[in-house]
Design an enzyme around this catalytic site. Sequence first.
Site, mmCIF file in Angstrom:
data_model
loop_
_atom_site.group_PDB
_atom_site.id
_atom_site.type_symbol
_atom_site.label_atom_id
_atom_site.label_comp_id
_atom_site.label_asym_id
_atom_site.label_seq_id
_atom_site.Cartn_x
_atom_site.Cartn_y
_atom_site.Cartn_z
ATOM 1 N N THR A 154 0.799 -1.225 0.000
ATOM 2 C CA THR A 154 0.000 0.000 0.000
ATOM 3 C C THR A 154 0.835 1.280 0.000
ATOM 4 O O THR A 154 0.633 2.165 -0.835
ATOM 5 C CB THR A 154 -0.935 -0.007 1.224
ATOM 6 O OG1 THR A 154 -1.836 -1.110 1.062
ATOM 7 C CG2 THR A 154 -1.727 1.281 1.338
ATOM 8 N N ASP A 193 -9.750 -3.750 0.019
ATOM 9 C CA ASP A 193 -8.530 -4.401 0.527
ATOM 10 C C ASP A 193 -8.833 -5.190 1.791
ATOM 11 O O ASP A 193 -8.417 -6.344 1.937
ATOM 12 C CB ASP A 193 -7.474 -3.328 0.801
ATOM 13 C CG ASP A 193 -6.143 -3.916 1.248
ATOM 14 O OD1 ASP A 193 -5.496 -4.589 0.421
ATOM 15 O OD2 ASP A 193 -5.761 -3.709 2.417
ATOM 16 N N HIS A 232 -8.289 -9.228 2.157
ATOM 17 C CA HIS A 232 -7.401 -9.858 3.141
ATOM 18 C C HIS A 232 -8.161 -10.868 3.983
ATOM 19 O O HIS A 232 -7.695 -11.972 4.226
ATOM 20 C CB HIS A 232 -6.814 -8.799 4.085
ATOM 21 C CG HIS A 232 -5.669 -8.040 3.491
ATOM 22 N ND1 HIS A 232 -4.490 -8.644 3.136
ATOM 23 C CD2 HIS A 232 -5.519 -6.734 3.203
ATOM 24 C CE1 HIS A 232 -3.659 -7.725 2.652
ATOM 25 N NE2 HIS A 232 -4.270 -6.554 2.667
ATOM 26 N N ASP A 244 -3.928 0.503 -5.673
ATOM 27 C CA ASP A 244 -2.494 0.404 -5.397
ATOM 28 C C ASP A 244 -1.911 -0.969 -5.708
ATOM 29 O O ASP A 244 -0.692 -1.102 -5.835
ATOM 30 C CB ASP A 244 -2.213 0.789 -3.934
ATOM 31 C CG ASP A 244 -3.084 0.031 -2.942
ATOM 32 O OD1 ASP A 244 -4.071 -0.629 -3.352
ATOM 33 O OD2 ASP A 244 -2.796 0.109 -1.731
ATOM 34 N N HIS A 245 -2.762 -1.979 -5.836
ATOM 35 C CA HIS A 245 -2.321 -3.354 -6.094
ATOM 36 C C HIS A 245 -3.560 -4.220 -6.150
ATOM 37 O O HIS A 245 -4.671 -3.737 -5.876
ATOM 38 C CB HIS A 245 -1.387 -3.859 -4.967
ATOM 39 C CG HIS A 245 -1.966 -3.655 -3.600
ATOM 40 N ND1 HIS A 245 -3.031 -4.395 -3.136
ATOM 41 C CD2 HIS A 245 -1.687 -2.750 -2.627
ATOM 42 C CE1 HIS A 245 -3.344 -3.961 -1.918
ATOM 43 N NE2 HIS A 245 -2.570 -2.954 -1.588
ATOM 44 N N HIS A 285 -1.051 -9.516 -0.713
ATOM 45 C CA HIS A 285 -0.391 -8.861 -1.848
ATOM 46 C C HIS A 285 0.982 -8.448 -1.365
ATOM 47 O O HIS A 285 1.248 -8.466 -0.151
ATOM 48 C CB HIS A 285 -1.208 -7.660 -2.338
ATOM 49 C CG HIS A 285 -1.526 -6.680 -1.245
ATOM 50 N ND1 HIS A 285 -0.679 -5.656 -0.906
ATOM 51 C CD2 HIS A 285 -2.579 -6.618 -0.372
ATOM 52 C CE1 HIS A 285 -1.208 -4.986 0.110
ATOM 53 N NE2 HIS A 285 -2.358 -5.551 0.461
HETATM 54 P P1 AMP Z 1 -1.681 -3.178 3.450
HETATM 55 O O1 AMP Z 1 -1.142 -3.757 4.702
HETATM 56 O O2 AMP Z 1 -0.608 -2.930 2.435
HETATM 57 O O3 AMP Z 1 -2.845 -3.933 2.946
HETATM 58 O O4 AMP Z 1 -2.200 -1.734 3.865
HETATM 59 C C1 AMP Z 1 -3.569 -1.365 3.904
HETATM 60 C C2 AMP Z 1 -3.821 -0.583 5.138
HETATM 61 O O5 AMP Z 1 -3.062 0.607 5.141
HETATM 62 C C3 AMP Z 1 -5.232 -0.061 5.276
HETATM 63 O O6 AMP Z 1 -6.112 -1.023 5.750
HETATM 64 C C4 AMP Z 1 -5.059 1.066 6.267
HETATM 65 O O7 AMP Z 1 -5.248 0.598 7.575
HETATM 66 C C5 AMP Z 1 -3.619 1.478 6.096
HETATM 67 N N1 AMP Z 1 -3.528 2.842 5.598
HETATM 68 C C6 AMP Z 1 -3.936 3.302 4.408
HETATM 69 N N2 AMP Z 1 -3.696 4.627 4.272
HETATM 70 C C7 AMP Z 1 -3.109 5.016 5.418
HETATM 71 C C8 AMP Z 1 -2.615 6.262 5.888
HETATM 72 N N3 AMP Z 1 -2.685 7.372 5.137
HETATM 73 N N4 AMP Z 1 -2.050 6.290 7.112
HETATM 74 C C9 AMP Z 1 -1.972 5.164 7.862
HETATM 75 N N5 AMP Z 1 -2.428 3.954 7.478
HETATM 76 C C10 AMP Z 1 -2.994 3.874 6.268
HETATM 77 ZN ZN ZN Z 2 -3.178 -1.442 -0.425
HETATM 78 ZN ZN ZN Z 3 -3.747 -4.826 1.781
#
Ligand code: AMP
Ligand code: ZN
Ligand code: ZN
Length: 418
Positions: free
Chosen positions: A81, A205, A209, A252-253, A357
Amino acid sequence: MRRLLILPALLAAVASAAGCAGPSETASPAHPAAAAPTLVLVSLDGFRWDYLDRDVEAPTLRWIAGGVRAQRLVPVFPSKTFPNHYSLVTGLYPQAHGIVGNTMRDPERLVDGQPARFSLSNREAIADGRWWGGEPIWVTAERQGVPAGTVFWPGSETAIGGVRPGRWLPYDGEMPYAARVDTALAWLDAPDPPRLVTLYFEAVDDAGHRYGPDAPEVDAAIARVDSVLARLVDGLRQRGRLDQTDLVVVSDHGMAALSPDRVVLLDDALDLAVDDVDWGETVGVWPGPGRDADAVVARISALPHLTAYRKEDLPARLHYADSPRIPPVVVLADEGWMASSRAYVARNPDRPSGGGHGWDNRFPSMHGIFLARGPAFQTGARPDSLQAVDVYGIVAGVLGLRPAPNAGDASAAGQVLR
Ligand code: AMP
Ligand code: ZN
Ligand code: ZN
């Protein structure tokens, strides 16, 4: 093309310097190019390239896709992300913008003798400009007199190069989606409205997950984000702004299914008491003191479904070597496979499950979306693929901004813009 795009920016500058009504009110719908364009950039986290082909209730997304729908938006590696959101808005690869993972350490900056740490739950790090390099699009915009507002975007909560978005909010995953849209619409009603607005929604997302990409819960999340986009479109229409607004919807993915049957244990290839591991769909290893990185690489690569590299030996297409924040050893897993440890598996016998991802961005399951509709965009355009790093230049082009140096393909704008 360039001159046409710069003209609206000049008109807007003249209009606002003279204290006139907003340029949008003076625009003639027959000549949309004469209006100061407003661009709303929406991120639907984890929205895979093919989700719109499912039998799912998404009338607003399909309407936007009637403008431009790229077959796929290829994320940067790693397909996580934060690296990707920041590549979307800077046009840079993670090794250049500095956000090389959702979780990072910076061996060049010590805090209490330990490398500085970054993670999504670390609000202090997220608000520390030293992590964020390059020039995000809201900085490009503000510097050139185009006001920007962010209802969330990684990097928007700190000054970068001394500049913040004129309007922004600290990330709050609990903020209701309608309130996010209404905040953006209220900004557009203000006397000095932003002409670049970002919005962010995490529901797709989250569902991917938790339940895996093929689950009905993902369809429900798609319908949910679609209905919030309908609220945005309706709000723009009610304000008479829809015809002057360019909507860009990206992700983003993508997402791939995980299974407890697709796990490879690293215990015997590493000394987990000495080597430090950043776990995930892509694994980073910081070999312990005195440990031979080449031996670590060879032992991990001897395992099935995993290929380890010293970072400088990674395939060049990944653009993932040139930063001290990238771990010395990077382990690529086959699609849907994860590295783990005996201790973790013993504690979590049912995991990993759902979806994930972060794998190599050549896997189609990691690809996201690029949809766009508005006066700047072609109608019915279906480019094969765009890259995440192309988006910065496209948005800059729509807004008539001089882009900062970036890694995007200069021909991308021509594939999507009028
Ligand atoms: P991922 O672990 O790569 O799936 O990241 C997704 C998570 O990133 C989302 O569920 C949010 O909790 C977190 N997220 C997205 N944008 C932000 C942000 N601007 N600041 C902090 N956390 C974020
Ligand atoms: Zn993401
Ligand atoms: Zn994610």
